[in-house]
Design a protein around this motif. Structure first.
Motif, PDB file in Angstrom:
ATOM      1  N   UNK A   1       0.585  -1.456  -0.336  1.00  7.69           N
ATOM      2  CA  UNK A   1      -0.125  -0.186   0.096  1.00  7.69           C
ATOM      3  C   UNK A   1       0.372   1.732  -0.041  1.00  7.69           C
ATOM      4  N   UNK A   2       2.167   0.943   0.650  1.00  3.58           N
ATOM      5  CA  UNK A   2       3.044   2.469   0.482  1.00  3.58           C
ATOM      6  C   UNK A   2       2.943   2.582  -0.426  1.00  3.58           C
ATOM      7  N   UNK A   3       3.946   1.405  -0.907  1.00  8.22           N
ATOM      8  CA  UNK A   3       4.022   2.218  -2.219  1.00  8.22           C
ATOM      9  C   UNK A   3       3.133   2.154  -3.826  1.00  8.22           C
ATOM     10  N   UNK A   4       2.146   1.702  -3.797  1.00 11.00           N
ATOM     11  CA  UNK A   4       1.059   2.427  -4.211  1.00 11.00           C
ATOM     12  C   UNK A   4       1.072   3.672  -4.131  1.00 11.00           C
ATOM     13  N   UNK A   5       1.483   4.221  -3.037  1.00 10.94           N
ATOM     14  CA  UNK A   5       0.699   5.392  -2.874  1.00 10.94           C
ATOM     15  C   UNK A   5       1.840   6.244  -3.194  1.00 10.94           C
ATOM     16  N   UNK A   6       3.370   6.076  -2.920  1.00 12.11           N
ATOM     17  CA  UNK A   6       4.741   7.122  -2.842  1.00 12.11           C
ATOM     18  C   UNK A   6       4.303   7.019  -5.576  1.00 12.11           C
ATOM     19  N   UNK A   7       3.967   5.564  -5.914  1.00 11.86           N
ATOM     20  CA  UNK A   7       3.371   5.304  -7.401  1.00 11.86           C
ATOM     21  C   UNK A   7       2.776   6.500  -8.191  1.00 11.86           C
ATOM     22  N   UNK A   8       1.286   6.702  -6.834  1.00 13.11           N
ATOM     23  CA  UNK A   8       1.058   7.832  -7.418  1.00 13.11           C
ATOM     24  C   UNK A   8       1.402   9.134  -6.884  1.00 13.11           C
ATOM     25  N   UNK A   9       1.846   9.737  -5.976  1.00 11.38           N
ATOM     26  CA  UNK A   9       2.744  10.501  -5.417  1.00 11.38           C
ATOM     27  C   UNK A   9       3.423  10.969  -7.266  1.00 11.38           C
ATOM     28  N   UNK A  10       4.339  10.089  -7.598  1.00 10.82           N
ATOM     29  CA  UNK A  10       5.232  10.522  -8.572  1.00 10.82           C
ATOM     30  C   UNK A  10       4.416  10.454  -9.879  1.00 10.82           C
ATOM     31  N   UNK A  11       3.356  10.298 -10.348  1.00  9.55           N
ATOM     32  CA  UNK A  11       2.990  10.188 -11.104  1.00  9.55           C
ATOM     33  C   UNK A  11       2.249  11.013 -11.352  1.00  9.55           C
ATOM     34  N   UNK A  12       1.730  11.693 -10.396  1.00  8.71           N
ATOM     35  CA  UNK A  12       0.822  12.859  -9.696  1.00  8.71           C
ATOM     36  C   UNK A  12       1.698  14.251  -9.921  1.00  8.71           C
ATOM     37  N   UNK A  13       3.503  13.713  -9.967  1.00 12.61           N
ATOM     38  CA  UNK A  13       4.051  14.808  -9.497  1.00 12.61           C
ATOM     39  C   UNK A  13       5.108  15.075 -11.114  1.00 12.61           C
ATOM     40  N   UNK A  14       5.238  13.722 -11.671  1.00 13.21           N
ATOM     41  CA  UNK A  14       6.102  13.373 -12.600  1.00 13.21           C
ATOM     42  C   UNK A  14       4.715  14.343 -13.929  1.00 13.21           C
ATOM     43  N   UNK A  15       3.729  14.207 -13.851  1.00 14.94           N
ATOM     44  CA  UNK A  15       2.817  14.286 -14.959  1.00 14.94           C
ATOM     45  C   UNK A  15       2.190  15.601 -15.159  1.00 14.94           C
ATOM     46  N   UNK A  16       2.345  16.404 -13.843  1.00 13.82           N
ATOM     47  CA  UNK A  16       2.407  17.630 -13.283  1.00 13.82           C
ATOM     48  C   UNK A  16       0.491  17.887 -12.990  1.00 13.82           C
ATOM     49  N   UNK A  17      -0.056  17.243 -12.883  1.00 14.45           N
ATOM     50  CA  UNK A  17      -1.270  17.375 -12.175  1.00 14.45           C
ATOM     51  C   UNK A  17      -1.481  17.982 -10.716  1.00 14.45           C
ATOM     52  N   UNK A  18      -0.954  17.720 -10.314  1.00 12.01           N
ATOM     53  CA  UNK A  18      -0.123  18.403  -9.270  1.00 12.01           C
ATOM     54  C   UNK A  18      -0.412  20.378  -9.084  1.00 12.01           C
ATOM     55  N   UNK A  19      -0.530  20.687 -10.547  1.00 13.98           N
ATOM     56  CA  UNK A  19      -0.035  22.160 -10.138  1.00 13.98           C
ATOM     57  C   UNK A  19      -1.418  22.207 -10.647  1.00 13.98           C
ATOM     58  N   UNK A  20      -3.144  21.790 -11.212  1.00 14.28           N
ATOM     59  CA  UNK A  20      -3.689  22.314 -10.778  1.00 14.28           C
ATOM     60  C   UNK A  20      -3.856  22.979  -9.133  1.00 14.28           C
ATOM     61  N   UNK A  21      -3.649  21.940  -8.145  1.00 13.25           N
ATOM     62  CA  UNK A  21      -3.881  22.795  -6.895  1.00 13.25           C
ATOM     63  C   UNK A  21      -2.504  23.634  -6.720  1.00 13.25           C
ATOM     64  N   UNK A  22      -1.251  23.065  -6.652  1.00 14.23           N
ATOM     65  CA  UNK A  22      -0.091  24.020  -6.210  1.00 14.23           C
ATOM     66  C   UNK A  22       0.580  23.946  -7.516  1.00 14.23           C
ATOM     67  N   UNK A  23       0.365  25.865  -8.071  1.00 22.71           N
ATOM     68  CA  UNK A  23       0.590  25.262  -8.903  1.00 22.71           C
ATOM     69  C   UNK A  23       2.067  26.458  -8.428  1.00 22.71           C
ATOM     70  N   UNK A  24       2.315  26.755  -7.475  1.00 28.25           N
ATOM     71  CA  UNK A  24       3.711  27.258  -6.731  1.00 28.25           C
ATOM     72  C   UNK A  24       5.272  26.404  -7.206  1.00 28.25           C
ATOM     73  N   UNK A  25       4.791  24.632  -7.171  1.00 27.28           N
ATOM     74  CA  UNK A  25       5.756  23.847  -7.053  1.00 27.28           C
ATOM     75  C   UNK A  25       6.182  24.000  -8.853  1.00 27.28           C
ATOM     76  N   UNK A  26       5.221  24.296  -9.585  1.00 23.68           N
ATOM     77  CA  UNK A  26       6.563  24.374 -11.210  1.00 23.68           C
ATOM     78  C   UNK A  26       8.410  24.662 -11.444  1.00 23.68           C
ATOM     79  N   UNK A  27       8.636  23.582 -11.935  1.00 25.20           N
ATOM     80  CA  UNK A  27       9.870  23.458 -12.544  1.00 25.20           C
ATOM     81  C   UNK A  27      10.497  22.638 -11.529  1.00 25.20           C
ATOM     82  N   UNK A  28      11.696  22.812 -11.748  1.00 23.36           N
ATOM     83  CA  UNK A  28      13.079  22.512 -11.143  1.00 23.36           C
ATOM     84  C   UNK A  28      12.136  21.729  -9.394  1.00 23.36           C
TER      85      UNK A  28
END
Length: 545
Positions: free
Chosen positions: A208-235
């Motif tokens: 379950x922890x691995x699935x959670x980390x992969x979920x976070x990685x996929x959201x960050x890599x795909x930039x899906x998180x920028x819809x909620x945290x736009x200030x994290x864009x880029x580096x």
């Protein structure tokens, strides 16, 4: 690790490779164009304070090595005319402070668009892509220029020039693919966590922890998180994605190794796999902070460690499977597709395939498949265990029931009688009620066996048992204690059980009555002719307690 993301730092040193560019008729404009630093692009360098408008004053070189751009501005420009205006520049996410794109037209005008670290505006797209659309004008483009301020590594840069209609299709396909993968990872993680809590299995919690980390990685890599945290864009997003990638490898290693029962495989191999996974997780911290050309080199070193970790865990699971571990079999089956994908992307350059998602999208989809497979296999295995447990409980209950019942008449035996009569006596003691015991004894039963055979005797016993058993209830219990007799006990009065039997056989009621000798049944005048009639004893009422 099977299903873990390929590290951003391990990308090949090419801006982009998507296959051959499609050309129109001889000498015609390109339908789609891949931009590479060593081919198709000219480069120049300037200070960070140089305005974008000074583009025309720069001297571009179309050959040689590109150096000294980490603390300066790197300018990359197409080396031949674009000759069309309906183009879109797709730049994949990488580490830089600022990116400005200039679309220069044949009339000499240049239109600039830019994004900065922490502010991509409306230019970001799913799949780690940044989209720059050429302004619509009546004149065609002559060149496209990209300016990177403080670019971390040129080897991580990927860009493509594609028609506007193709860009819409690719962006939509990427969004659908990433959204489906992230949703399935979320469902799998929640399900694995609920299973871990329900059955108390540690490897399910790691899964379950691995699935959670992969979920976070996929959201960050795909930039899906920028819809909620736009200030994290880029580096920042790139650094977080690198750290999550390394963490996913470490957690996947722990999940696979700890799923196997300790002692099945050599302890040294077990420790080696866990140590290699831990090293990958620890190295991910400094690797995420590096912003220099050495980033790609450190990525290659980490890639070797990951390969060693893969080999160690695969060997560990293979040995455990040969020794009968079902968990090892399930993990190896789940890793088939992810490991094949990892091998494929290291042999074949797919960085700009799959709608521009390339290797990372393939790894994300493979990780989703692995998570679903592991959840399904764990469910199936636990379901089989539950079925076996229910069968064992049923067999145990059946054995217990057989131990307390007479095999011939199916009435309770001595043990069953004691278990049943004990609550009656306790209730009678608590309510100060009398309790009675009725003994039914069959006289001359041996003569029935001798004359008619034991089968006839068994039939007599079964018939009597069936008739008497019908009055068994919460206030009356029936049992066969001896070879011939049947006992009935009641916590109010013995006749409460005996009267129904007499009502069923009124013709025998006159001759089944207590005698003067303390409860022995005495017959009437027919006793001399039917000396084998049953003899019933009614002892005196038992005092409560």
């Amino acid at each position: 690790m099977g299903g873990t993301p390929s590290l951003e730092v391990a990308a090949r040193p090419a801006v982009a490779r998507t296959g051959a560019a499609r050309a129109r008729a001889a000498g015609g404009p390109a339908h789609a164009r891949t931009l590479q630093a060593d081919r198709g692009l000219c480069h120049a360098a300037s200070g960070l304070l140089t305005p974008d408008a000074h583009l025309s004053t720069l001297r571009f070189s179309c050959g040689g090595t590109i150096e000294g751009y980490h603390r300066a501005s790197l300018w990359l420009q197409t080396d031949r005319p674009v000759s069309r205006s309906d183009l879109v520049l797709m730049v994949h996410q990488t580490r830089f402070d600022r990116l400005a794109v200039g679309f220069t037209y044949v009339d000499g005008q240049t239109r600039w668009q830019e994004v900065r670290q922490g502010d991509y505006g409306s230019h970001w797209r799913a799949g780690g892509q940044i989209l720059f659309e050429a302004p619509e004008r009546s004149v065609p483009l002559s060149s496209v220029t990209m300016r990177f301020d403080r670019l971390a590594s040129l080897g991580l840069l990927r860009a493509r020039l594609i028609p506007r209609t193709d860009a819409v299709v690719q962006s939509t396909g990427m969004a659908v693919g990433v959204g489906a993968a992230l949703t399935l990872l979320l469902v799998s993680g929640i399900y694995s966590l609920s299973l871990a809590v329900a059955v108390r299995r540690s490897y399910l919690a790691w899964q379950a922890g691995w699935s959670a980390v992969m979920l976070l990685w996929g959201a960050v890599w795909s930039q899906a998180h920028l819809g909620i945290f736009p200030s994290l864009a880029g580096t920042w997003s790139a650094q977080i994605a690198t750290f999550l990638a390394c963490s996913a490898i470490a957690i996947a290693t722990a999940s696979a190794v700890l799923a196997v029962e300790r002692g099945l495989v050599s302890a040294r191999l077990r420790v080696a796999a866990l140590v290699l996974g831990a090293v990958v997780g620890v190295v991910g911290v400094p690797l995420a902070l590096i912003r220099s050309e050495s980033l790609a080199q450190w990525g290659d070193v980490l890639g070797l460690i990951v390969i060693a970790d893969l080999i160690a865990v695969a060997a560990y699971l293979a040995l455990a499977w040969r020794r009968g571990s079902v968990e090892a079999r399930d993990f190896l089956a789940a890793w088939c597709l992810p490991m094949a994908v990892l091998a494929f992307i290291h042999i074949v350059d797919v960085d700009d395939s799959a709608w521009g998602g390339g290797s990372k999208l393939l790894v994300l989809l493979a990780a989703t498949w692995q998570a679903l497979w592991l959840s399904a296999s764990a469910t199936r295995r636990l379901a089989l265990l539950r079925v076996e447990r229910d069968r064992a409980r049923s067999a145990e209950a059946q054995a217990h029931e057989l131990a307390r019942r007479d095999p011939l008449t199916a009435l309770p035996n001595r043990r069953g009688f004691i278990e049943s009569v004990t609550p009656l006596l306790e209730r009678a003691r608590a309510d100060s009620l009398p309790a009675a015991l009725l003994l039914v004894d069959i006289d001359r039963f041996k003569s029935i066996n001798d004359i008619h055979g034991h089968e006839a005797g068994d039939a007599v016993l079964c018939g009597i048992g069936r008739r008497i058993a019908r009055w068994e209830g919460p206030m009356c219990t029936v049992a066969r204690l001896g070879r011939r007799g049947v006992r009935l006990a009641d916590d109010r009065h013995g006749r409460a059980c005996a009267q129904p039997l007499c009502r069923e056989h009124p013709q025998r009621d006159r001759r089944l009555r207590p005698s003067r000798s303390g409860g022995r049944a005495a017959g009437d005048g027919e006793r001399r002719r039917r000396r084998s009639a049953p003899r019933v004893r009614f002892p005196a009422a038992l005092p409560a307690g």
